[in-house]
Structure formats: C-alpha cells, structure tokens
Design a protein around this motif. Structure first.
Motif, short mmCIF file in Angstrom:
data_model
loop_
_atom_site.label_atom_id
_atom_site.label_comp_id
_atom_site.label_asym_id
_atom_site.label_seq_id
_atom_site.Cartn_x
_atom_site.Cartn_y
_atom_site.Cartn_z
N HIS A 292 1.69 0.08 -9.60
CA HIS A 292 0.99 -0.76 -8.62
C HIS A 292 -0.24 -0.05 -8.08
O HIS A 292 -1.32 -0.65 -7.95
N HIS A 293 -0.10 1.23 -7.78
CA HIS A 293 -1.23 1.98 -7.21
C HIS A 293 -2.32 2.24 -8.24
O HIS A 293 -3.49 2.28 -7.90
N SER B 86 -3.34 6.21 0.38
CA SER B 86 -3.32 4.76 0.55
C SER B 86 -3.38 4.27 1.98
O SER B 86 -3.34 3.08 2.23
N LYS C 250 -3.09 8.51 -5.39
CA LYS C 250 -3.49 7.22 -4.78
C LYS C 250 -2.54 6.82 -3.67
O LYS C 250 -2.97 6.35 -2.61
N LEU C 251 -1.24 7.01 -3.89
CA LEU C 251 -0.25 6.69 -2.86
C LEU C 251 -0.48 7.55 -1.62
O LEU C 251 -0.45 7.05 -0.50
N ALA D 151 0.82 -1.21 0.00
CA ALA D 151 0.00 0.00 0.00
C ALA D 151 0.86 1.26 0.00
O ALA D 151 0.39 2.33 -0.38
N LYS D 152 2.10 1.14 0.42
CA LYS D 152 2.99 2.29 0.50
C LYS D 152 4.14 2.22 -0.50
O LYS D 152 5.01 3.07 -0.50
N LEU E 123 4.32 3.54 -8.88
CA LEU E 123 3.01 4.09 -9.20
C LEU E 123 2.14 3.15 -10.01
O LEU E 123 0.91 3.18 -9.87
N GLY F 54 -1.14 8.52 -9.80
CA GLY F 54 -0.51 7.52 -8.93
C GLY F 54 -0.09 8.10 -7.59
O GLY F 54 -0.24 7.46 -6.55
#
Length: 179
Positions: free
Chosen positions: A78-79, A151, A147-148, A71-72, A76, A144
C-alpha cells in the motif's frame, strides 16, 4: 541474541496484540540486540503504552492506529504502490520469494504485512541466506518501511518508535554487506 530472534521480536510488536508481557519481552530483546550493535533503541518509549494500557485498550489502539488509518497500515505494498497494479505485482513477487525459500507464514495476514515480512527475514537468517536476506531488505522491505516511517502521525503515533526501530535494524543489517 541473533538477528533472527530480533526480527521475530519486532514482528511480535507489529502483530495484533495478544500479551503485554510478550510484547515487553520482545521490546527488551530488541533493545539488548541493538545495544550489542552499539545502537540506541528508538522503540523504548513504546514501553509506556505497554505498561499503562490494559490488553483491551492496547488492542483497541492497534485497530485504531493500523486498521482505520491507511497512512499507518502495516501493509508495505500500500505504501509503495497505493491502489495500482504495482501493488498486485509486489504481492506476487513477495509470495514467490516466500515459496522459493520454503517459507509459510503462520498467520492469515497478507504477505506484505510488516510482521510477516519480518518473520520471513528471520527465516532467511535461520537457513543461512544472508545475501538473499539483505537483498530482499534493500529491494522489497526497506523502501516500504521508510515510507511508513515518514507517513505522518508524528510523535502522537504510538507505534512510530517501533517502525523507526524496524527501519534502523533493516538499514544496519543492509550495511553489514559493505563492511
């Protein structure tokens, strides 16, 4: 301080830690640039961690926060896409954009690592590709990062102020096209 230098300074804060002094200097440079823009620097609380932890502890914290918690993760793609085919398409698009502008990352990180993307934005600024940089931010980086930043992890995530600062700088940079 230029926008290119600011993006490079942010990238240093998101790379695997090698020097607390370099990270503190980078943080100070970011704060000065944002102050010139009339903005506060959300990353200033990060100073406490940089001054309180040894380099070994800082490196352990980096691995614990970024490498062991998807989640962290600073990747980008991935997010934005999780483990779907969209992730691969995003990576290809990013790599092709790097190639088109003659950018070769100086790291072995994947092309979607936030520090690599920030260094690319610095590269675009240095070669005078302002419109391309802002378009790349709006279409490829900012979604991204947003979202990060959202998250999870909350206030206990030490790098959240750095991510929030990154988001602030990206949004500010994109707004400059409309003024």
């Amino acid at each position: 301080m230029s926008i290119a230098e600011t993006y490079e300074a942010l990238a240093r804060l998101l790379e695997y830690p090698e020097s607390s002094d370099t990270m503190l200097q980078s943080l100070w440079r970011i704060a000065c640039y944002l102050e010139e823009c009339g903005l506060d620097c959300p990353a200033l609380p990060f100073t406490a961690m940089l001054t309180e932890l040894t380099m070994g502890e800082l490196q352990e914290e980096y691995v614990a926060q970024f490498d062991f918690n998807p989640a962290k993760a600073p990747y980008l793609a991935h997010h934005l896409y999780g483990n779907t085919q969209g992730k691969g398409a995003y990576m290809v698009k990013v790599k092709q954009t790097y190639d088109r502008f003659g950018y070769t990352p100086e790291t072995k990180e994947l092309p979607d690592h936030l520090s690599v993307l920030l260094n690319f934005l610095a590269h675009l600024s240095r070669i005078g590709e302002e419109d391309e940089r802002r378009q790349f931010i709006a279409e490829t980086v900012l979604p991204g990062v947003a979202k990060l930043a959202g998250s999870g992890g909350g206030s206990e995530w030490p790098w959240l102020p750095v991510i929030k600062t990154t988001e602030l700088l990206l949004r500010t940079d994109c707004r400059e096209t409309t003024t």
